[in-house]
Design a protein around this motif. Structure first.
Motif, PDB file in Angstrom:
ATOM      1  N   THR A  23       0.760  -1.087   0.054  1.00 24.21           N
ATOM      2  CA  THR A  23      -0.055  -0.055   0.008  1.00 24.21           C
ATOM      3  C   THR A  23       0.818   1.329  -0.024  1.00 24.21           C
ATOM      4  OG1 THR A  23      -1.609  -1.164   1.095  1.00 24.21           O
ATOM      5  CG2 THR A  23      -1.847   1.288   1.379  1.00 24.21           C
ATOM      6  N   ALA A  24       1.958   1.167   0.921  1.00 15.74           N
ATOM      7  CA  ALA A  24       2.653   2.540   0.728  1.00 15.74           C
ATOM      8  C   ALA A  24       3.379   2.736  -0.310  1.00 15.74           C
ATOM      9  CB  ALA A  24       3.807   2.387   1.960  1.00 15.74           C
ATOM     10  N   VAL A  25       3.964   1.538  -1.078  1.00 16.26           N
ATOM     11  CA  VAL A  25       4.655   1.777  -2.283  1.00 16.26           C
ATOM     12  C   VAL A  25       3.715   2.104  -3.492  1.00 16.26           C
ATOM     13  CG1 VAL A  25       5.857   0.425  -4.122  1.00 16.26           C
ATOM     14  CG2 VAL A  25       6.407   0.297  -1.853  1.00 16.26           C
ATOM     15  N   ALA A  26       2.372   1.756  -3.513  1.00 16.03           N
ATOM     16  CA  ALA A  26       1.397   2.274  -4.313  1.00 16.03           C
ATOM     17  C   ALA A  26       1.217   3.677  -4.194  1.00 16.03           C
ATOM     18  CB  ALA A  26       0.021   1.400  -4.371  1.00 16.03           C
ATOM     19  N   ILE A  28       3.271   5.935  -3.000  1.00  9.14           N
ATOM     20  CA  ILE A  28       4.301   6.619  -3.661  1.00  9.14           C
ATOM     21  C   ILE A  28       4.337   6.932  -5.126  1.00  9.14           C
ATOM     22  CG2 ILE A  28       6.933   6.539  -3.849  1.00  9.14           C
ATOM     23  CD1 ILE A  28       7.087   5.295  -0.921  1.00  9.14           C
ATOM     24  N   MET A  29       4.002   5.549  -5.805  1.00  4.99           N
ATOM     25  CA  MET A  29       3.888   5.679  -7.030  1.00  4.99           C
ATOM     26  C   MET A  29       2.582   6.766  -7.392  1.00  4.99           C
ATOM     27  SD  MET A  29       4.535   1.778  -8.197  1.00  4.99           S
ATOM     28  CE  MET A  29       5.853   0.805  -8.168  1.00  4.99           C
ATOM     29  N   ARG A  30       1.767   6.608  -6.850  1.00 11.81           N
ATOM     30  CA  ARG A  30       0.604   7.471  -7.399  1.00 11.81           C
ATOM     31  C   ARG A  30       1.024   8.711  -7.130  1.00 11.81           C
ATOM     32  NH1 ARG A  30      -4.081   7.449  -2.970  1.00 11.81           N
ATOM     33  NH2 ARG A  30      -2.216   8.703  -2.072  1.00 11.81           N
ATOM     34  N   ASP A  31       1.397   9.223  -5.788  1.00 14.97           N
ATOM     35  CA  ASP A  31       1.933  10.754  -5.514  1.00 14.97           C
ATOM     36  C   ASP A  31       2.970  11.164  -6.494  1.00 14.97           C
ATOM     37  OD1 ASP A  31      -0.172  10.433  -3.635  1.00 14.97           O
ATOM     38  OD2 ASP A  31       1.114  10.392  -1.976  1.00 14.97           O
ATOM     39  N   LEU A  34       4.962   7.399 -10.897  1.00 14.15           N
ATOM     40  CA  LEU A  34       5.800   6.684 -11.152  1.00 14.15           C
ATOM     41  C   LEU A  34       5.262   5.242 -11.458  1.00 14.15           C
ATOM     42  CD1 LEU A  34       8.379   7.381  -7.975  1.00 14.15           C
ATOM     43  CD2 LEU A  34       8.627   8.157 -10.302  1.00 14.15           C
ATOM     44  N   GLY A  35       6.142   4.420 -12.253  1.00 12.54           N
ATOM     45  CA  GLY A  35       5.585   3.308 -12.656  1.00 12.54           C
ATOM     46  C   GLY A  35       6.654   2.280 -12.075  1.00 12.54           C
ATOM     47  N   ALA A  36       7.668   2.573 -11.439  1.00 10.77           N
ATOM     48  CA  ALA A  36       8.503   1.753 -10.823  1.00 10.77           C
ATOM     49  C   ALA A  36       9.352   2.488  -9.757  1.00 10.77           C
ATOM     50  CB  ALA A  36       9.376   1.149 -12.110  1.00 10.77           C
ATOM     51  N   VAL A  37       9.767   1.589  -8.758  1.00 11.56           N
ATOM     52  CA  VAL A  37      10.544   2.052  -7.743  1.00 11.56           C
ATOM     53  C   VAL A  37      11.659   1.069  -7.530  1.00 11.56           C
ATOM     54  CG1 VAL A  37       9.139   3.675  -6.538  1.00 11.56           C
ATOM     55  CG2 VAL A  37       9.349   1.284  -5.685  1.00 11.56           C
ATOM     56  N   GLY A  47      15.927  -4.930  -5.577  1.00 14.41           N
ATOM     57  CA  GLY A  47      15.006  -5.495  -6.634  1.00 14.41           C
ATOM     58  C   GLY A  47      14.511  -3.997  -7.163  1.00 14.41           C
ATOM     59  N   LEU A  48      13.391  -4.392  -8.003  1.00 17.70           N
ATOM     60  CA  LEU A  48      12.838  -3.300  -8.715  1.00 17.70           C
ATOM     61  C   LEU A  48      11.318  -3.745  -8.653  1.00 17.70           C
ATOM     62  CD1 LEU A  48      13.621  -1.350 -11.955  1.00 17.70           C
ATOM     63  CD2 LEU A  48      11.471  -2.902 -11.934  1.00 17.70           C
ATOM     64  N   VAL A  49      10.467  -3.002  -8.230  1.00 21.53           N
ATOM     65  CA  VAL A  49       8.996  -3.217  -8.243  1.00 21.53           C
ATOM     66  C   VAL A  49       8.185  -2.330  -9.088  1.00 21.53           C
ATOM     67  CG1 VAL A  49       8.351  -1.906  -6.028  1.00 21.53           C
ATOM     68  CG2 VAL A  49       6.950  -3.967  -6.972  1.00 21.53           C
ATOM     69  N   THR A  50       7.343  -2.441 -10.032  1.00 19.36           N
ATOM     70  CA  THR A  50       6.527  -1.970 -10.801  1.00 19.36           C
ATOM     71  C   THR A  50       5.077  -1.991 -10.336  1.00 19.36           C
ATOM     72  OG1 THR A  50       5.872  -3.641 -12.427  1.00 19.36           O
ATOM     73  CG2 THR A  50       7.870  -2.579 -12.848  1.00 19.36           C
ATOM     74  N   ASP A  51       4.572  -0.924 -10.888  1.00 17.65           N
ATOM     75  CA  ASP A  51       2.866  -1.202 -10.580  1.00 17.65           C
ATOM     76  C   ASP A  51       2.039  -2.169 -10.980  1.00 17.65           C
ATOM     77  OD1 ASP A  51       3.227  -0.294 -13.493  1.00 17.65           O
ATOM     78  OD2 ASP A  51       2.107   1.260 -13.328  1.00 17.65           O
ATOM     79  N   ARG A  52       2.732  -2.975 -12.116  1.00 23.80           N
ATOM     80  CA  ARG A  52       2.057  -4.354 -12.555  1.00 23.80           C
ATOM     81  C   ARG A  52       2.458  -5.220 -11.587  1.00 23.80           C
ATOM     82  NH1 ARG A  52       2.768  -8.900 -15.524  1.00 23.80           N
ATOM     83  NH2 ARG A  52       1.079  -9.260 -16.760  1.00 23.80           N
ATOM     84  N   ASP A  53       3.794  -5.176 -11.153  1.00 27.12           N
ATOM     85  CA  ASP A  53       4.173  -6.473 -10.060  1.00 27.12           C
ATOM     86  C   ASP A  53       3.227  -6.223  -8.837  1.00 27.12           C
ATOM     87  OD1 ASP A  53       6.378  -6.829 -11.636  1.00 27.12           O
ATOM     88  OD2 ASP A  53       7.723  -5.674 -10.516  1.00 27.12           O
TER      89      ASP A  53
END
Length: 139
Positions: A23-26, A28-31, A34-37, A47-53
């Motif tokens: 939830t926190a990562v989602a 961050i991506m929204r705010d 971003l599509g990845a962090v 690692g790398l995490v995308t919105d799709r991940d």
């Protein structure tokens, strides 16, 4: 003229720790649009995490996104480039591994990220992908 990854990469990538909730990562991506962090443990890339991940590996599994950590959703078998690598090397890795984003590291520490969109805008800004990549998000 040879172009290097440092010429087109996004510097100072957004990073999170492995124990950060999905939830926190989602958020961050929204705010930050971003599509990845990048997922780091201290200064080391993990690692790398995308919105799709987040959707496929976390939400679709039915776990509580507040309790599920990003460590289970991120890709940890990464290919990376350095800022000094030629852009063609990044393109080659993206093709070979069928990825859209490649972390940029120096001595194992993340310093940037290069995305397919960056390459499209740099190499062919008038293409459909270049246009889409340059457009404001429609959120």
């Amino acid at each position: 003229m040879t172009q290097h990854v440092s010429d087109i990469m996004t510097s100072a990538p957004v990073t999170v720790e492995p124990q950060t909730s999905v939830t926190a990562v989602a958020r961050i991506m929204r705010d930050q649009d971003l599509g990845a962090v990048l997922v780091v443990d201290g200064d080391d890339l993990r690692g790398l995490v995308t919105d799709r991940d987040l959707v496929v590996r976390a939400v679709a599994e039915g776990g509580d996104p507040e309790q599920t950590t990003v460590s289970g959703a991120c890709s940890d078998d990464l290919v990376t480039v350095t800022p000094e690598d030629e852009v063609d090397r990044a393109i080659e890795l993206m093709r070979e591994h069928a990825v859209r984003r490649v972390p940029v590291v120096e001595n194992g520490h993340p310093v940037g990220i290069v995305a397919l969109a960056d390459l499209a805008m740099e190499r062919d800004p008038d293409s459909a992908l270049g246009d889409i990549s340059a457009a404001k998000p429609n959120t």
